[in-house]
Structures are given as C-alpha cells and as structure tokens.
Design a protein around this motif. Structure first.
Motif, PDB file in Angstrom:
ATOM      1  N   GLU A  16       0.828  -1.208   0.000  1.00  0.00           N
ATOM      2  CA  GLU A  16       0.000   0.000   0.000  1.00  0.00           C
ATOM      3  C   GLU A  16       0.863   1.258   0.000  1.00  0.00           C
ATOM      4  N   GLN A  17       1.939   1.236   0.760  1.00  0.00           N
ATOM      5  CA  GLN A  17       2.837   2.396   0.803  1.00  0.00           C
ATOM      6  C   GLN A  17       3.511   2.591  -0.556  1.00  0.00           C
ATOM      7  N   ALA A  18       3.934   1.492  -1.180  1.00  0.00           N
ATOM      8  CA  ALA A  18       4.563   1.575  -2.502  1.00  0.00           C
ATOM      9  C   ALA A  18       3.575   2.128  -3.529  1.00  0.00           C
ATOM     10  N   GLU A  19       2.325   1.667  -3.476  1.00  0.00           N
ATOM     11  CA  GLU A  19       1.308   2.160  -4.406  1.00  0.00           C
ATOM     12  C   GLU A  19       1.043   3.648  -4.186  1.00  0.00           C
ATOM     13  N   ASP A  20       1.061   4.094  -2.929  1.00  0.00           N
ATOM     14  CA  ASP A  20       0.876   5.506  -2.619  1.00  0.00           C
ATOM     15  C   ASP A  20       2.029   6.337  -3.188  1.00  0.00           C
ATOM     16  N   ILE A  21       3.232   5.826  -3.095  1.00  0.00           N
ATOM     17  CA  ILE A  21       4.401   6.519  -3.647  1.00  0.00           C
ATOM     18  C   ILE A  21       4.267   6.636  -5.166  1.00  0.00           C
ATOM     19  N   ILE A  22       3.854   5.570  -5.824  1.00  0.00           N
ATOM     20  CA  ILE A  22       3.665   5.606  -7.283  1.00  0.00           C
ATOM     21  C   ILE A  22       2.613   6.645  -7.647  1.00  0.00           C
ATOM     22  N   SER A  23       1.548   6.706  -6.883  1.00  0.00           N
ATOM     23  CA  SER A  23       0.498   7.695  -7.131  1.00  0.00           C
ATOM     24  C   SER A  23       1.065   9.118  -7.024  1.00  0.00           C
ATOM     25  N   LYS A  24       1.885   9.355  -6.017  1.00  0.00           N
ATOM     26  CA  LYS A  24       2.495  10.674  -5.841  1.00  0.00           C
ATOM     27  C   LYS A  24       3.445  10.998  -6.998  1.00  0.00           C
ATOM     28  N   LEU A  25       4.193  10.005  -7.460  1.00  0.00           N
ATOM     29  CA  LEU A  25       5.099  10.215  -8.588  1.00  0.00           C
ATOM     30  C   LEU A  25       4.328  10.584  -9.852  1.00  0.00           C
ATOM     31  N   LYS A  26       3.210   9.898 -10.071  1.00  0.00           N
ATOM     32  CA  LYS A  26       2.395  10.176 -11.258  1.00  0.00           C
ATOM     33  C   LYS A  26       1.794  11.575 -11.208  1.00  0.00           C
ATOM     34  N   LYS A  27       1.669  12.131 -10.005  1.00  0.00           N
ATOM     35  CA  LYS A  27       1.142  13.492  -9.843  1.00  0.00           C
ATOM     36  C   LYS A  27       2.259  14.530  -9.869  1.00  0.00           C
ATOM     37  N   GLY A  28       3.494  14.075 -10.098  1.00  0.00           N
ATOM     38  CA  GLY A  28       4.597  15.018 -10.242  1.00  0.00           C
ATOM     39  C   GLY A  28       5.563  15.128  -9.075  1.00  0.00           C
ATOM     40  N   ALA A  29       5.410  14.288  -8.060  1.00  0.00           N
ATOM     41  CA  ALA A  29       6.331  14.339  -6.922  1.00  0.00           C
ATOM     42  C   ALA A  29       7.747  13.986  -7.372  1.00  0.00           C
ATOM     43  N   ASN A  30       8.723  14.482  -6.653  1.00  0.00           N
ATOM     44  CA  ASN A  30      10.131  14.264  -6.965  1.00  0.00           C
ATOM     45  C   ASN A  30      10.594  12.931  -6.387  1.00  0.00           C
ATOM     46  N   PHE A  31      11.123  12.058  -7.241  1.00  0.00           N
ATOM     47  CA  PHE A  31      11.570  10.730  -6.817  1.00  0.00           C
ATOM     48  C   PHE A  31      12.613  10.852  -5.712  1.00  0.00           C
ATOM     49  N   ASP A  32      13.562  11.739  -5.908  1.00  0.00           N
ATOM     50  CA  ASP A  32      14.654  11.954  -4.957  1.00  0.00           C
ATOM     51  C   ASP A  32      14.124  12.256  -3.552  1.00  0.00           C
ATOM     52  N   VAL A  33      13.158  13.147  -3.469  1.00  0.00           N
ATOM     53  CA  VAL A  33      12.585  13.551  -2.188  1.00  0.00           C
ATOM     54  C   VAL A  33      11.846  12.378  -1.532  1.00  0.00           C
ATOM     55  N   LEU A  34      11.044  11.651  -2.311  1.00  0.00           N
ATOM     56  CA  LEU A  34      10.306  10.513  -1.763  1.00  0.00           C
ATOM     57  C   LEU A  34      11.248   9.401  -1.309  1.00  0.00           C
ATOM     58  N   ALA A  35      12.319   9.168  -2.048  1.00  0.00           N
ATOM     59  CA  ALA A  35      13.287   8.134  -1.665  1.00  0.00           C
ATOM     60  C   ALA A  35      13.943   8.489  -0.332  1.00  0.00           C
ATOM     61  N   LYS A  36      14.351   9.735  -0.192  1.00  0.00           N
ATOM     62  CA  LYS A  36      15.005  10.160   1.049  1.00  0.00           C
ATOM     63  C   LYS A  36      14.050  10.054   2.236  1.00  0.00           C
ATOM     64  N   LYS A  37      12.777  10.290   1.999  1.00  0.00           N
ATOM     65  CA  LYS A  37      11.790  10.281   3.079  1.00  0.00           C
ATOM     66  C   LYS A  37      11.321   8.869   3.450  1.00  0.00           C
ATOM     67  N   HIS A  38      11.145   7.983   2.450  1.00  0.00           N
ATOM     68  CA  HIS A  38      10.477   6.707   2.705  1.00  0.00           C
ATOM     69  C   HIS A  38      11.331   5.446   2.575  1.00  0.00           C
ATOM     70  N   SER A  39      12.394   5.474   1.792  1.00  0.00           N
ATOM     71  CA  SER A  39      13.116   4.234   1.500  1.00  0.00           C
ATOM     72  C   SER A  39      13.833   3.671   2.725  1.00  0.00           C
ATOM     73  N   THR A  40      13.729   2.362   2.913  1.00  0.00           N
ATOM     74  CA  THR A  40      14.433   1.674   3.996  1.00  0.00           C
ATOM     75  C   THR A  40      15.795   1.168   3.518  1.00  0.00           C
ATOM     76  N   CYS A  41      16.112   1.364   2.258  1.00  0.00           N
ATOM     77  CA  CYS A  41      17.393   0.957   1.689  1.00  0.00           C
ATOM     78  C   CYS A  41      18.414   2.086   1.900  1.00  0.00           C
ATOM     79  N   PRO A  42      19.674   1.749   2.153  1.00  0.00           N
ATOM     80  CA  PRO A  42      20.694   2.794   2.287  1.00  0.00           C
ATOM     81  C   PRO A  42      20.771   3.730   1.075  1.00  0.00           C
ATOM     82  N   SER A  43      20.381   3.243  -0.106  1.00  0.00           N
ATOM     83  CA  SER A  43      20.401   4.092  -1.304  1.00  0.00           C
ATOM     84  C   SER A  43      19.406   5.251  -1.201  1.00  0.00           C
ATOM     85  N   GLY A  44      18.454   5.163  -0.292  1.00  0.00           N
ATOM     86  CA  GLY A  44      17.484   6.236  -0.104  1.00  0.00           C
ATOM     87  C   GLY A  44      18.157   7.564   0.202  1.00  0.00           C
TER      88      GLY A  44
END
Length: 92
Positions: A16-44
């Motif tokens: 559900e969280q991943a689907e919400d992120i995709i929805s935000k991306l489709k509305k123009g959200a910045n991938f970089d910002v969402l990754a830094k905020k939500h990703s549990t991977c060190p690459s975030g």
C-alpha cells in the motif's frame, strides 16, 4: 540486448505504501525527495540511486524490470527485501 542499466528505487515494507508513492510520482512528486523520506534501503540517502549495474546483479524480479520494463516509468516489484518502486533511467 542491454548489458547494463541504471535505476532509482524506493524500498518499503508494505504494498500500500509503494502504491501511494507511485500515485504521488504520477502526480509530479520528486523521486529523490520521496526516496530520502520513505526508503528503507541505504540508497534512499542518495535519492534512491543504484547507479549503473550489470545484468544478473540484482535479484531476478528486480533485474527483469530493469532490463525489460519501460524507461522512466515507476514500476512496482516485490522481492524478499520488500516492495520496490523502481524507475529505470537507461540501459546500455
């Protein structure tokens, strides 16, 4: 056939969280910002950047999207690590 790819990804625990992120991306959200905020991977911390990697370096389902999925479009993939939102930047 492409031998390398470059991608960004955001790793989360729940679909559900991943689907919400995709929805935000489709509305123009910045991938970089969402990754830094939500990703549990060190690459975030690097905006989700995985850099360039070779075919077969990632787990099979992740690898398949990176080498066959549409470029620059967010993809949802489940692996043993969790749910990934993947954006493939290019292939060579």
């Amino acid at each position: 056939m492409a031998q390398t790819a470059a991608a960004l990804h955001i790793l989360v625990r729940h679909k559900e969280q991943a689907e919400d992120i995709i929805s935000k991306l489709k509305k123009g959200a910045n991938f970089d910002v969402l990754a830094k905020k939500h990703s549990t991977c060190p690459s975030g911390k690097k905006g989700g950047s995985l850099g360039e990697f070779g075919r077969g370096q990632m787990v099979p389902t992740f690898d398949k999207v990176c080498f066959t999925g549409e470029l620059l479009k967010p993809h949802l993939v489940k692996t043993k690590f969790g749910w990934h939102v993947i954006k493939v930047l290019y292939r060579t």
